[in-house]
Design a protein around this motif. Structure first.
Motif, PDB file in Angstrom:
ATOM      1  N   THR A  95       0.825  -1.214   0.000  1.00 36.27           N
ATOM      2  CA  THR A  95       0.000   0.000   0.000  1.00 36.27           C
ATOM      3  C   THR A  95       0.855   1.258   0.000  1.00 36.27           C
ATOM      4  N   TYR A  96       1.948   1.226   0.780  1.00 33.86           N
ATOM      5  CA  TYR A  96       2.774   2.432   0.939  1.00 33.86           C
ATOM      6  C   TYR A  96       4.134   2.317   0.257  1.00 33.86           C
ATOM      7  N   GLN A  97       4.314   1.249  -0.524  1.00 35.03           N
ATOM      8  CA  GLN A  97       5.564   1.053  -1.266  1.00 35.03           C
ATOM      9  C   GLN A  97       6.781   1.166  -0.349  1.00 35.03           C
ATOM     10  N   LEU A  98       6.739   0.430   0.757  1.00 33.14           N
ATOM     11  CA  LEU A  98       7.848   0.469   1.699  1.00 33.14           C
ATOM     12  C   LEU A  98       9.123  -0.075   1.058  1.00 33.14           C
ATOM     13  N   ASP A  99      10.229   0.544   1.393  1.00 31.97           N
ATOM     14  CA  ASP A  99      11.524   0.213   0.806  1.00 31.97           C
ATOM     15  C   ASP A  99      11.984  -1.162   1.302  1.00 31.97           C
ATOM     16  N   PRO A 100      12.137  -2.169   0.409  1.00 29.15           N
ATOM     17  CA  PRO A 100      12.548  -3.505   0.861  1.00 29.15           C
ATOM     18  C   PRO A 100      13.945  -3.535   1.468  1.00 29.15           C
ATOM     19  N   SER A 101      14.807  -2.590   1.081  1.00 25.17           N
ATOM     20  CA  SER A 101      16.155  -2.571   1.658  1.00 25.17           C
ATOM     21  C   SER A 101      16.108  -2.222   3.146  1.00 25.17           C
ATOM     22  N   LEU A 102      15.117  -1.425   3.553  1.00 34.05           N
ATOM     23  CA  LEU A 102      14.953  -1.112   4.975  1.00 34.05           C
ATOM     24  C   LEU A 102      14.550  -2.363   5.753  1.00 34.05           C
ATOM     25  N   ILE A 103      13.695  -3.158   5.155  1.00 36.55           N
ATOM     26  CA  ILE A 103      13.254  -4.394   5.810  1.00 36.55           C
ATOM     27  C   ILE A 103      14.430  -5.351   5.965  1.00 36.55           C
ATOM     28  N   MET A 104      15.271  -5.444   4.943  1.00 34.80           N
ATOM     29  CA  MET A 104      16.456  -6.297   5.017  1.00 34.80           C
ATOM     30  C   MET A 104      17.419  -5.803   6.090  1.00 34.80           C
ATOM     31  N   ASP A 105      17.595  -4.479   6.184  1.00 34.38           N
ATOM     32  CA  ASP A 105      18.478  -3.920   7.214  1.00 34.38           C
ATOM     33  C   ASP A 105      17.940  -4.208   8.614  1.00 34.38           C
ATOM     34  N   PHE A 106      16.632  -4.194   8.763  1.00 29.37           N
ATOM     35  CA  PHE A 106      16.035  -4.540  10.051  1.00 29.37           C
ATOM     36  C   PHE A 106      16.385  -5.976  10.435  1.00 29.37           C
ATOM     37  N   PHE A 107      16.202  -6.889   9.524  1.00 24.77           N
ATOM     38  CA  PHE A 107      16.515  -8.293   9.832  1.00 24.77           C
ATOM     39  C   PHE A 107      18.010  -8.500  10.081  1.00 24.77           C
ATOM     40  N   CYS A 144       3.956   9.893   5.359  1.00 27.44           N
ATOM     41  CA  CYS A 144       4.061  10.813   4.214  1.00 27.44           C
ATOM     42  C   CYS A 144       3.109  10.435   3.079  1.00 27.44           C
ATOM     43  N   GLU A 145       2.551   9.248   3.123  1.00 26.91           N
ATOM     44  CA  GLU A 145       1.523   8.812   2.163  1.00 26.91           C
ATOM     45  C   GLU A 145       1.914   9.094   0.713  1.00 26.91           C
ATOM     46  N   GLY A 146       3.143   8.731   0.369  1.00 28.56           N
ATOM     47  CA  GLY A 146       3.596   8.850  -1.010  1.00 28.56           C
ATOM     48  C   GLY A 146       4.277  10.155  -1.355  1.00 28.56           C
ATOM     49  N   LYS A 148       7.223  11.995  -1.588  1.00 27.53           N
ATOM     50  CA  LYS A 148       8.645  11.670  -1.490  1.00 27.53           C
ATOM     51  C   LYS A 148       9.484  12.857  -1.020  1.00 27.53           C
ATOM     52  N   ASP A 149       9.090  14.054  -1.394  1.00 27.73           N
ATOM     53  CA  ASP A 149       9.841  15.242  -0.965  1.00 27.73           C
ATOM     54  C   ASP A 149       9.780  15.401   0.552  1.00 27.73           C
ATOM     55  N   THR A 150       8.586  15.225   1.119  1.00 24.17           N
ATOM     56  CA  THR A 150       8.437  15.330   2.573  1.00 24.17           C
ATOM     57  C   THR A 150       9.229  14.225   3.263  1.00 24.17           C
ATOM     58  N   TYR A 151       9.167  13.031   2.703  1.00 22.38           N
ATOM     59  CA  TYR A 151       9.908  11.907   3.277  1.00 22.38           C
ATOM     60  C   TYR A 151      11.408  12.202   3.315  1.00 22.38           C
ATOM     61  N   GLU A 152      11.957  12.664   2.223  1.00 20.52           N
ATOM     62  CA  GLU A 152      13.396  12.954   2.169  1.00 20.52           C
ATOM     63  C   GLU A 152      13.765  14.054   3.148  1.00 20.52           C
ATOM     64  N   GLN A 153      12.902  15.052   3.296  1.00 19.75           N
ATOM     65  CA  GLN A 153      13.158  16.158   4.208  1.00 19.75           C
ATOM     66  C   GLN A 153      13.200  15.693   5.663  1.00 19.75           C
ATOM     67  N   LEU A 154      12.324  14.741   5.994  1.00 18.45           N
ATOM     68  CA  LEU A 154      12.156  14.335   7.394  1.00 18.45           C
ATOM     69  C   LEU A 154      12.964  13.095   7.784  1.00 18.45           C
ATOM     70  N   LYS A 155      13.631  12.460   6.832  1.00 15.88           N
ATOM     71  CA  LYS A 155      14.376  11.231   7.113  1.00 15.88           C
ATOM     72  C   LYS A 155      15.342  11.345   8.292  1.00 15.88           C
ATOM     73  N   PRO A 156      16.226  12.344   8.329  1.00 21.34           N
ATOM     74  CA  PRO A 156      17.189  12.383   9.441  1.00 21.34           C
ATOM     75  C   PRO A 156      16.534  12.544  10.802  1.00 21.34           C
ATOM     76  N   TYR A 157      15.388  13.225  10.845  1.00 21.73           N
ATOM     77  CA  TYR A 157      14.698  13.426  12.119  1.00 21.73           C
ATOM     78  C   TYR A 157      14.025  12.125  12.581  1.00 21.73           C
ATOM     79  N   ALA A 158      13.472  11.372  11.623  1.00 19.68           N
ATOM     80  CA  ALA A 158      12.876  10.073  11.966  1.00 19.68           C
ATOM     81  C   ALA A 158      13.940   9.119  12.481  1.00 19.68           C
ATOM     82  N   GLN A 159      15.124   9.173  11.879  1.00 21.16           N
ATOM     83  CA  GLN A 159      16.221   8.332  12.341  1.00 21.16           C
ATOM     84  C   GLN A 159      16.645   8.729  13.751  1.00 21.16           C
ATOM     85  N   SER A 160      16.693  10.015  14.029  1.00 24.02           N
ATOM     86  CA  SER A 160      17.066  10.476  15.372  1.00 24.02           C
ATOM     87  C   SER A 160      16.060  10.024  16.414  1.00 24.02           C
TER      88      SER A 160
END
Length: 283
Positions: A95-107, A144-146, A148-160
């Protein structure tokens, strides 16, 4: 009807969240209704994987985790799974096109937990990225519901924010991690001689993560902002409580926030949130 299977599977992830974390479940309920189910679905997967490595001591953890990982990607590829947790997760992935590389990094981080004893700086940062920052990024993709600009802007804060939550968990769970599982996540720390200097150094790092994360929360899409802010306040309060304790205390007990204090946090956050809307400002 397949819709019933979808609903039952997602209800399992919701129940899992409520049973394992009342704090996160409470925060998720404060998200917009559109976002609640997908975040429950993410938490269900994360919780089950974490449970394998942390509590399945009488079972073949490595084989079970490998099977769970393989079945996760199989569910994503097929678009269905008879495991309701994995089925609900794959719905959110598609539904949200989650990045599969993130899922692999989690595992990858979960696999580290199988043999991890002591972390150097590289392993510490790698583990926190995969186990916590990645989860923040998966949730952010939903928020961010698709966009991508908002997602890229907020990525470092979500990681923190993810890193802050995980590091607080490390401090809170020192007793079980060190004494029961023989794990030491903080690099260069010897918990047999854990002193105030060590504790203060760790706390300064966590404070930086929290301060950075708050900047991002203020700019989250409106559907997500209040729920994430309350989760932030829960964990910041837990962190503040830990900061008041002597080093030896966190080796003796698992610090908790009582229910009445959680309610007070929610009320204060609600008042601040309502004031922000009334004044046209942000939280």
């Amino acid at each position: 009807m397949i819709s019933i299977f979808h609903s039952v599977s997602q209800e399992c992830s919701k129940i899992t969240t409520k049973k394992y974390s009342t704090s996160f479940a409470s925060a998720i309920r404060l998200l917009h209704r559109d976002l609640r189910t997908p975040i429950y679905n993410i938490y269900g997967l994360v919780r089950f994987a974490d449970e394998i490595v942390d509590t399945f001591h009488d079972y073949p953890k490595k084989e079970l985790l490998e099977q769970f990982k393989n079945e996760t990607f199989q569910a994503i590829e097929r678009g269905i799974s008879l495991n309701p947790i994995l089925h609900s997760f794959q719905i959110t992935v598609h539904t949200y096109q989650l990045d599969p590389s993130l899922i692999m990094d989690f595992f990858s981080s979960m696999e580290m937990d199988l043999d991890l004893a002591h972390c150097d700086k590289y392993l510490y940062e790698k583990y926190i990225y995969g186990s916590a920052e990645v989860v923040g990024l998966l949730c952010l993709q939903v928020f961010c519901e698709g966009n991508k600009d908002t997602y890229e802007q907020l990525k470092p804060y979500a990681q923190s924010l993810g890193a802050a939550f995980q590091k607080v968990n490390f401090l809170r769970d020192v007793k079980s991690d060190f004494l029961e599982l023989d794990r030491v996540y903080f690099p260069g720390v010897d918990f047999r001689q854990f002193g105030m200097d060590d504790k203060l150094k760790i706390e300064r790092d966590i404070k930086q993560d929290f301060d950075q994360a708050l900047l991002g929360i203020l700019n989250l899409p409106i559907k997500a902002r209040f729920g994430v802010y309350v989760a932030y306040r829960y964990y910041r309060s837990l962190f503040n409580k830990i900061r008041t304790l002597r080093p030896e205390r966190i080796l003796q007990e698992r610090v908790r926030i009582p229910r009445y204090q959680k309610m007070a946090i929610l009320i204060r956050a609600s008042v601040r949130n309502n004031f922000s809307f009334a004044s046209g400002s942000r939280i």
